[in-house]
Design a protein around this motif. Structure first.
Motif, PDB file in Angstrom:
ATOM      1  N   GLY A  18       0.795  -1.224   0.000  1.00 43.52           N
ATOM      2  CA  GLY A  18       0.000   0.000   0.000  1.00 43.52           C
ATOM      3  C   GLY A  18       0.823   1.267   0.000  1.00 43.52           C
ATOM      4  N   GLY A  19       2.041   1.216  -0.533  1.00 46.51           N
ATOM      5  CA  GLY A  19       2.893   2.392  -0.534  1.00 46.51           C
ATOM      6  C   GLY A  19       2.687   3.273  -1.758  1.00 46.51           C
ATOM      7  N   PRO A  20       3.182   4.495  -1.734  1.00 45.66           N
ATOM      8  CA  PRO A  20       3.033   5.408  -2.868  1.00 45.66           C
ATOM      9  C   PRO A  20       3.989   5.057  -4.000  1.00 45.66           C
ATOM     10  N   GLU A  58      12.384   7.093  -5.044  1.00 45.09           N
ATOM     11  CA  GLU A  58      13.200   7.155  -3.830  1.00 45.09           C
ATOM     12  C   GLU A  58      12.428   6.811  -2.552  1.00 45.09           C
ATOM     13  N   GLU A  59      11.219   6.267  -2.674  1.00 44.51           N
ATOM     14  CA  GLU A  59      10.491   5.877  -1.461  1.00 44.51           C
ATOM     15  C   GLU A  59      11.262   4.800  -0.703  1.00 44.51           C
ATOM     16  N   VAL A  60      11.951   3.937  -1.420  1.00 43.07           N
ATOM     17  CA  VAL A  60      12.726   2.892  -0.754  1.00 43.07           C
ATOM     18  C   VAL A  60      13.824   3.503   0.115  1.00 43.07           C
ATOM     19  N   SER A  61      14.405   4.619  -0.338  1.00 43.29           N
ATOM     20  CA  SER A  61      15.432   5.287   0.455  1.00 43.29           C
ATOM     21  C   SER A  61      14.829   5.919   1.703  1.00 43.29           C
ATOM     22  N   ARG A  62      13.643   6.494   1.558  1.00 48.96           N
ATOM     23  CA  ARG A  62      12.994   7.118   2.728  1.00 48.96           C
ATOM     24  C   ARG A  62      12.694   6.064   3.787  1.00 48.96           C
ATOM     25  N   ILE A  63      12.197   4.914   3.354  1.00 46.67           N
ATOM     26  CA  ILE A  63      11.900   3.837   4.305  1.00 46.67           C
ATOM     27  C   ILE A  63      13.180   3.350   4.960  1.00 46.67           C
ATOM     28  N   ALA A  64      14.201   3.122   4.148  1.00 45.36           N
ATOM     29  CA  ALA A  64      15.468   2.604   4.681  1.00 45.36           C
ATOM     30  C   ALA A  64      16.048   3.541   5.725  1.00 45.36           C
ATOM     31  N   GLU A  65      16.004   4.830   5.462  1.00 47.99           N
ATOM     32  CA  GLU A  65      16.657   5.781   6.358  1.00 47.99           C
ATOM     33  C   GLU A  65      15.870   6.028   7.635  1.00 47.99           C
ATOM     34  N   LEU A 107      16.292  -4.296   0.473  1.00 43.32           N
ATOM     35  CA  LEU A 107      14.936  -3.795   0.265  1.00 43.32           C
ATOM     36  C   LEU A 107      14.716  -3.647  -1.237  1.00 43.32           C
ATOM     37  N   LEU A 108      13.589  -4.134  -1.750  1.00 37.13           N
ATOM     38  CA  LEU A 108      13.210  -3.970  -3.154  1.00 37.13           C
ATOM     39  C   LEU A 108      11.801  -3.410  -3.211  1.00 37.13           C
ATOM     40  N   TYR A 109      11.685  -2.198  -3.742  1.00 38.01           N
ATOM     41  CA  TYR A 109      10.406  -1.481  -3.790  1.00 38.01           C
ATOM     42  C   TYR A 109       9.913  -1.467  -5.237  1.00 38.01           C
ATOM     43  N   LEU A 118      11.947  -1.757 -10.343  1.00 35.22           N
ATOM     44  CA  LEU A 118      12.095  -1.855  -8.899  1.00 35.22           C
ATOM     45  C   LEU A 118      13.271  -0.983  -8.474  1.00 35.22           C
ATOM     46  N   GLN A 119      13.174  -0.403  -7.299  1.00 33.07           N
ATOM     47  CA  GLN A 119      14.298   0.315  -6.711  1.00 33.07           C
ATOM     48  C   GLN A 119      14.729  -0.417  -5.449  1.00 33.07           C
ATOM     49  N   GLY A 120      16.042  -0.516  -5.265  1.00 28.34           N
ATOM     50  CA  GLY A 120      16.554  -1.281  -4.144  1.00 28.34           C
ATOM     51  C   GLY A 120      17.651  -0.578  -3.386  1.00 28.34           C
TER      52      GLY A 120
END
Length: 375
Positions: free
Chosen positions: A151-153, A157-164, A213-215, A354-356
């Motif tokens: 359910g993410g947007p 770079e959302e994967v980076s925001r989550i990671a950080e 992480l793979l978004y 995918l972004q990882g």
């Protein structure tokens, strides 16, 4: 002690007596413990022994253990007056938590090997940004080695925001954050449309990344389903079915190497790593960057036999998890335990992007401890 972690306010001391080598304590609930003098002097929480801001130790216990103190109780807590004039005071609850016979207390979950019909935990993206949701995500990842966020947007770079939210991203020769999609002139099989057999990332590093992480931002192409297998589960199956094959893969180091025009990163390690107790603690398995096999000739055929056996088990449907990531979903997994791959996809039928990124396991464990402390 000047610490951030809480300790119980109950279980006050009712008796304390100092001997030549230890202090014997009895709490109100009848619990007993003996603490060596050198341990107590080493853990003195006073401002001479601990820095007031950093809480770091300032002294080294050498001869202090020979200085027998006078032990007394103040409001149920321990006071030690040492022969050199130094005074140490300890909270009864703090000592109770650290009794030599008491089990270590930790919010970190024990790992749980996958069983048949394993279903990964799913956490809503919005819930991840609450303490309860983040804790559930961290616990599942550390326990099971794999967890899903949904359910993410669809935001770059959302994967980076989550990671950080957890800690700094772990950079590699592919950068701190990377895009997984088909592209011309690839330097890695992930950047093609071919199917990827199960593997761990970057086993050619002395310290491969812990967590990946793979978004998913786009997944409209035909095919491309994600594949996962618990390497610890499969390694134990190999040990049970063929102990000699397990021994060869866990005792014989082989070469892993990545090369392109600007990088040449290599190391030597076994496919299955065990600790001193024989417990499996890491899997290094990547057929693309497994380098030329440098072994004595008589070991080569047995090693290949063992490798083939492990490969067959890993790719057995019994041990595989198979699903398609939807846009707005993110999978996180333990790269030193869980192998991942994908089925081939047809880029002419739609985009797949995918972004990882990677994280250090230490940062996940740190974050979960902080959340537990705050709760």
């Amino acid at each position: 002690m000047a610490e951030l972690a809480p300790w119980p306010a109950t279980s006050l001391l009712r008796e304390a007596s100092a001997g030549d080598e230890a202090v014997a304590l009895i709490w109100d609930d009848g619990e007993r413990a003996g603490f060596p003098l050198i341990w107590l002097r080493d853990h003195c929480p006073c401002l001479e022994c601990r820095h007031p801001q950093t809480r770091e130790r300032l002294t080294v216990p050498l001869e202090e253990a020979t200085l027998r103190p006078e032990a007394s109780l103040e409001a149920g807590h321990l006071r030690l007056a040492w022969a050199d004039g130094h005074v140490s005071q300890f909270a009864a609850g703090w000592l109770y938590q650290r009794r030599p016979e008491a089990p270590a207390q930790s919010p970190l979950p024990a790992r749980r090997v996958w069983r048949d019909a394993f279903t990964p935990v799913r956490v809503r993206h919005a819930d991840f940004f609450t303490p309860a949701g983040e804790s559930a995500w961290l616990e599942a990842l550390l326990r099971d080695g794999l967890v899903l966020l949904e359910g993410g947007p669809l935001v770059d770079e959302e994967v980076s925001r989550i990671a950080e939210c957890i800690g700094p991203q772990r950079p590699t020769n592919f950068g701190a954050r990377f895009d997984v999609r088909s592209k011309p002139n690839p330097n890695n099989a992930a950047y093609t449309a071919i199917g990827l057999a199960l593997h761990t990332d970057l086993p050619n590093w002395r310290q491969p990344p812990d967590i990946q992480l793979l978004y998913c931002l786009e997944n409209a192409a035909e095919g491309g389903e994600s594949l996962f297998a618990d390497g610890f589960q499969v390694a134990e199956a190999l040990r049970e079915q063929a102990p000699e094959d397990f021994r060869l893969l866990s005792e014989i180091a082989i070469d892993f190497r990545f090369q392109d025009e600007t990088q040449d990163i290599a190391t030597r390690a076994p496919v299955i790593e065990c600790d001193a107790n024989g417990r499996v603690v890491e899997i290094r398995f990547n057929n693309w960057i497994r380098d030329a096999l440098r072994l004595p000739a008589e070991q080569m055929a047995p090693w290949y036999r063992a490798y083939r056996h492990f490969w067959t088990l890993l790719h057995s449907p019994r041990y595989q998890l198979d699903f398609a990531l939807a846009p707005g979903e993110m999978v996180a997994f333990d790269n030193r335990r869980v192998l991942h791959g994908r089925r081939a996809f047809d880029p002419s039928t739609g985009a797949r992007h995918l972004q990882g990124t990677y994280l250090d396991r230490d940062m996940l464990e740190s974050r979960l401890r902080v959340l537990a402390r705050q709760a």
